[in-house]
Motif scaffolding. Structure first.
Motif, PDB file in Angstrom:
ATOM      1  N   ILE A 672      13.008  41.667   3.508  1.00 50.72           N
ATOM      2  CA  ILE A 672      11.855  42.454   3.076  1.00 50.72           C
ATOM      3  C   ILE A 672      10.620  41.824   3.697  1.00 50.72           C
ATOM      4  O   ILE A 672      10.335  40.640   3.467  1.00 50.72           O
ATOM      5  CB  ILE A 672      11.737  42.482   1.535  1.00 50.72           C
ATOM      6  CG1 ILE A 672      13.043  42.990   0.903  1.00 50.72           C
ATOM      7  CG2 ILE A 672      10.555  43.349   1.124  1.00 50.72           C
ATOM      8  CD1 ILE A 672      13.397  44.416   1.267  1.00 50.72           C
ATOM      9  N   ASP A 673       9.908  42.599   4.490  1.00 49.00           N
ATOM     10  CA  ASP A 673       8.711  42.099   5.180  1.00 49.00           C
ATOM     11  C   ASP A 673       9.013  40.839   5.970  1.00 49.00           C
ATOM     12  O   ASP A 673       8.213  39.897   6.038  1.00 49.00           O
ATOM     13  CB  ASP A 673       7.568  41.847   4.199  1.00 49.00           C
ATOM     14  CG  ASP A 673       7.167  43.124   3.465  1.00 49.00           C
ATOM     15  OD1 ASP A 673       7.260  44.210   4.094  1.00 49.00           O
ATOM     16  OD2 ASP A 673       6.762  43.033   2.293  1.00 49.00           O
ATOM     17  N   GLY A 674      10.231  40.767   6.538  1.00 49.84           N
ATOM     18  CA  GLY A 674      10.614  39.636   7.365  1.00 49.84           C
ATOM     19  C   GLY A 674      11.213  38.485   6.615  1.00 49.84           C
ATOM     20  O   GLY A 674      11.727  37.536   7.231  1.00 49.84           O
ATOM     21  N   SER A 675      11.148  38.511   5.284  1.00 47.09           N
ATOM     22  CA  SER A 675      11.697  37.412   4.484  1.00 47.09           C
ATOM     23  C   SER A 675      13.124  37.771   4.071  1.00 47.09           C
ATOM     24  O   SER A 675      13.342  38.826   3.454  1.00 47.09           O
ATOM     25  CB  SER A 675      10.845  37.159   3.236  1.00 47.09           C
ATOM     26  OG  SER A 675       9.529  36.798   3.609  1.00 47.09           O
ATOM     27  N   PRO A 676      14.107  36.907   4.395  1.00 45.83           N
ATOM     28  CA  PRO A 676      15.496  37.214   4.060  1.00 45.83           C
ATOM     29  C   PRO A 676      15.688  37.341   2.548  1.00 45.83           C
ATOM     30  O   PRO A 676      15.113  36.592   1.763  1.00 45.83           O
ATOM     31  CB  PRO A 676      16.274  36.022   4.621  1.00 45.83           C
ATOM     32  CG  PRO A 676      15.374  35.430   5.649  1.00 45.83           C
ATOM     33  CD  PRO A 676      13.979  35.645   5.142  1.00 45.83           C
ATOM     34  N   MET A 677      16.503  38.308   2.161  1.00 51.04           N
ATOM     35  CA  MET A 677      16.890  38.447   0.773  1.00 51.04           C
ATOM     36  C   MET A 677      18.033  37.484   0.487  1.00 51.04           C
ATOM     37  O   MET A 677      18.830  37.132   1.381  1.00 51.04           O
ATOM     38  CB  MET A 677      17.325  39.884   0.482  1.00 51.04           C
ATOM     39  CG  MET A 677      16.222  40.914   0.689  1.00 51.04           C
ATOM     40  SD  MET A 677      16.788  42.618   0.341  1.00 51.04           S
ATOM     41  CE  MET A 677      17.091  42.495  -1.428  1.00 51.04           C
ATOM     42  N   THR A 678      18.117  37.066  -0.766  1.00 48.94           N
ATOM     43  CA  THR A 678      19.185  36.126  -1.120  1.00 48.94           C
ATOM     44  C   THR A 678      20.541  36.814  -1.142  1.00 48.94           C
ATOM     45  O   THR A 678      21.571  36.167  -0.959  1.00 48.94           O
ATOM     46  CB  THR A 678      18.897  35.514  -2.504  1.00 48.94           C
ATOM     47  OG1 THR A 678      18.757  36.572  -3.469  1.00 48.94           O
ATOM     48  CG2 THR A 678      17.612  34.679  -2.458  1.00 48.94           C
ATOM     49  N   GLN A 679      20.541  38.143  -1.342  1.00 53.90           N
ATOM     50  CA  GLN A 679      21.806  38.861  -1.390  1.00 53.90           C
ATOM     51  C   GLN A 679      22.354  39.080   0.026  1.00 53.90           C
ATOM     52  O   GLN A 679      21.613  39.447   0.936  1.00 53.90           O
ATOM     53  CB  GLN A 679      21.633  40.219  -2.064  1.00 53.90           C
ATOM     54  CG  GLN A 679      21.081  40.149  -3.468  1.00 53.90           C
ATOM     55  CD  GLN A 679      20.822  41.536  -4.025  1.00 53.90           C
ATOM     56  OE1 GLN A 679      21.751  42.320  -4.198  1.00 53.90           O
ATOM     57  NE2 GLN A 679      19.559  41.828  -4.272  1.00 53.90           N
TER      58      GLN A 679
END
Length: 768
Positions: A672-679
């Protein structure tokens, strides 16, 4: 009784059906012709004349002619699509009105796509003969509007047409005024767009201003070469035969060449021409040098620059109206009219040696009355069979008749071994074959061996040679017993009757194995592999002999390089098989895998020639079999289209494998917005040309965001293409208490409306 009547009717129908192709006359030099057939089967018709015939690449036969009552009013066309068994209803080619002069001397040509082109002499314009043209693109069922292709007002007659190199060529003789007199010269025009337009006609003879008559032109074309021949009175008023050659599709022509070789003041007229398959032209004509007209032929061996001394084709009587054509084998067919006081006959002769000699002439018309026939034309049909049309006056009015050469089956004999022979070991079978239609038409001689005892037979095997043939015969591969040897010859159309001899095979009884391997006995495991893979080559060895075999060595090779060590079959009983295998690390490229059984001939066998087999394989590179994951922005979907701050949103990415190998444990991550999701999500199995979904849950926050899905983010799986593994979409999330900015204007609007209302009421209540 009723059954007998039906049977009789069937017999009669069969007889009538076969009648058009029944030979009606003598066979000369193996040549016979079918019964004559009217091209026009209608019950009412006018006088028919000047027929011309041609065939197309599909074997369809096309005939044109002139027909009329008081004179020749119209040009007609008829077509046969069953090798001349019958003809379709005739179709009118010209579109002239009934009272507009005459039409005659048609000529026809067909291109490779089956379009039909017809030219003819026509006097519809002020009774001055002109050359007209029409075409058909629907198999002769209709013809285009006629167009005049000769110069308007010119006196143009006797057209001929040919096609080559995607170009239509038309020649004719046309009046040219020299001084105060008119003389006919040779003109040509071309169409480069299949008859849509024609070039301005131009003279191609080189008689300059000579006051001479040139007429009766004929043309033939082959690729970029064409030849035009005509009768020419430049030397004397009784005519010679001249011609001109073009090697550039009619753009330029050679100087005129004198073709006939008779003395001056000897009539030499009515030429016709064709090309041999080697590109050399052949010319025939009427020749009166002996006092009686005969048909003579001259052949060029240098492309038409010079011609040989002419030879006589006809074999007696007054012979006129010659036509010539060549088949693909260079056999020359000539048809002409033999003229007598009471009747005319249509004669045919064939040369199978390029015009050096000709067969005795054979009569092709089957008329029994003393009527006359004339103006024959010839074309070569399917299988090289000559097709002939001619005018025939056995009926009134006269009509156009058709006939075709009938194939005579070849002959075959077996000279060795003699019938009743007892044979053993290896022998040579031999014999002779011939074809009454000409031995050069022989295609093959085939032999088979049939067992009387076992009711079995071999396949037909091609022998060596044709007129004198032979075939090696190893009797040791057969069981002892009674056999029939059969032989047959084939001429490309018909087989001969079988020649046969009875023999006995009596070989000394020997007990030996016979080890066999064939390409079908070689297989690979796995059956699909790539460079670097370890492949097991499995070989099946069979024993078809009459004794068991032991210690059978088998070797495998890639080309000349041996694969692994030799394998051994310890014991192989009669009529059994055994497998051996070789392990090979596959190399990229094309290879011949060869198998040798008993390579050093340590085992004595009944047949030592069947111990080898090979197969061709191609091994792809190791990079050929790889998955290829693809995702695009349209493959990312959200569980809702209207998202508010705090909503739980399911993000689903659809992944496709467009590679050449299935994939397992495919990791899909999201950002999301370049930040990896933990899932993260794993796709356990993704076959080629299939899709799978990966979904995660996101708690939406106010604002505009980018959502990115990434397949195999660490490139742990090698792919054909690593650049198509991610996709991004944009989404806007609204605040949960957010309301539209326009709402703040509602109170102001309400206050404004109230003020206006109060003012209006106060004015209304004011005393008037």
């Amino acid at each position: 009784m009723r059954g007998k009547a039906i049977t009789a009717m069937i017999v009669i129908i069969l007889i009538l059906t076969c009648l058009p192709f029944a030979p009606f006359m003598q066979v000369v030099d193996g040549v016979a012709f079918s019964s004559n057939l009217p091209v026009d089967n209608s019950t009412t018709y006018g006088n028919q004349a000047f027929p011309r015939i041609v065939t197309d690449s599909e074997g369809n036969i096309s005939v044109v002619w002139a027909e009329g009552t008081t004179h020749f009013d119209h040009i007609f066309y008829a077509r046969s699509e069953n090798s001349g068994h019958d003809f379709m209803v005739k179709v009118r080619v010209d579109d002239a009105t009934e009272s507009s002069g005459y039409r005659s001397f048609p000529s026809i040509a067909i291109n490779e796509t089956g379009s039909i082109f017809v030219v003819w002499e026509d006097t519809r314009n002020d009774d001055v003969p002109s050359i007209f043209f029409s075409k058909s693109d629907d198999g002769g069922r209709s013809f285009s509007t006629n167009i005049q292709i000769s110069t308007p007002g010119s006196y143009a007659i006797e057209p001929d047409i040919a096609i080559a190199n995607n170009t239509i060529f038309v020649v004719w003789s046309q009046n040219v005024t020299i001084g105060s007199a008119n003389y006919t010269k040779i003109f040509l025009t071309r169409s480069l767009d299949w008859g849509m337009t024609f070039e301005t006609p131009r003279r191609i003879d080189d008689t300059a201003t000579g006051e001479s008559l040139l007429n009766a032109p004929r043309i033939d074309a082959s690729e970029r070469k064409l030849i035009v021949v005509w009768q020419d009175a430049r030397n004397d008023p009784l005519y010679d035969i001249y011609g001109a050659i073009s090697n550039d599709s009619g753009i330029t022509f050679s100087a005129d060449v004198k073709i006939s070789d008779g003395p001056n003041y000897v009539k030499q007229t009515s030429p016709d021409v064709c090309f041999l398959p080697n590109g050399n032209p052949v010319v025939v004509w009427e020749d009166y040098r002996t006092g009686t007209s005969v048909i003579r032929i001259s052949v060029s061996d240098d492309g038409g620059n010079t011609f040989s001394y002419s030879r006589i084709v006809s074999d007696g009587g007054v012979s006129v109206d010659p036509c010539v054509d060549s088949d693909n084998g260079g056999n020359l067919s000539v048809v002409y009219k033999l003229q007598t006081l009471t009747t005319n006959e249509i004669k045919y002769a064939i040369s199978r040696n390029g015009g050096m000699t000709f067969s005795p002439s054979i009569r092709v018309d089957d008329a029994t009355t003393s009527s006359k026939r004339q103006n024959p034309d010839i074309a070569i049909g399917e299988g090289g069979a000559p097709l002939i049309v001619f005018e025939d006056k056995r009926t009134t009015p006269q009509r156009i008749m058709f006939t075709k050469m009938i194939n005579t089956p070849p002959l075959c004999t077996i000279d060795q071994p003699l019938s009743g022979s007892v044979v053993q070991g290896s022998i040579v079978m031999s014999g002779h074959a011939s074809d009454p239609d000409g031995n050069e038409t022989l295609v093959a001689v085939q032999v088979r061996v049939r067992s009387v005892d076992f009711k079995a037979e071999t396949e037909w095997i091609n022998a060596s040679g044709l007129t004198e043939w032979s075939l090696d015969f190893n009797t040791t591969i057969f069981f002892n017993g009674e056999y029939v040897i059969e032989a047959r010859a084939f001429d490309g159309d018909s087989y001969s009757e079988f020649a046969s001899v009875n023999i006995s095979i009596e070989n000394p009884v020997e007990l030996f194995p016979d080890l066999v391997v064939t390409p079908s006995n070689i297989s690979f495991s796995p059956d699909i592999f790539e460079a670097g893979d370890l492949v097991r080559i499995v070989v099946t060895v069979r024993n078809i002999g009459n004794s068991n075999a032991t210690n059978i060595e088998v070797k495998a090779f890639r080309g000349i390089s041996q694969i692994g060590s030799p394998e051994t079959v310890d014991f192989l009983p009669v009529n059994s098989s055994s497998n051996v295998s070789f392990v090979w690390q596959a190399l990229q490229g094309s290879h011949t895998i060869r198998i040798l059984v008993d390579p050093d001939d340590k085992i004595k066998e009944l047949n030592e020639s069947n111990n080898f087999a090979s197969v061709e394989i191609t091994v792809p590179s190791s990079s050929f079999f790889m998955p290829d994951f693809v995702i695009a922005s349209e493959n990312i979907n959200l569980s809702s289209n209207k998202i508010k701050d705090g909503d739980e949103v399911i993000i689903t990415a659809t992944i496709r494998n467009v590679g050449t190998e299935d994939a397992i444990n495919v990791l899909v991550t999201f950002a999301i917005d370049g930040s990896p999701m933990t899932q993260q999500k794993f796709i356990s199995y993704l076959p080629i040309n299939d899709t799978a979904n990966a979904s995660v849950t996101w708690i939406a926050t106010k604002g505009t965001h980018t959502i990115t899905a990434i397949v195999d983010p660490s490139n742990l799986i090698t792919e054909l293409n690593e650049t198509n593994n991610n996709a991004t979409i944009s989404v806007t999330v609204q605040s949960i208490d957010e309301f539209p900015s326009w709402i703040i204007f509602i109170p102001v609007i309400l206050i404004f409306v109230c003020v206006i209302t109060i003012i209006y009421i106060m004015r209304w209540r004011r005393p008037k």
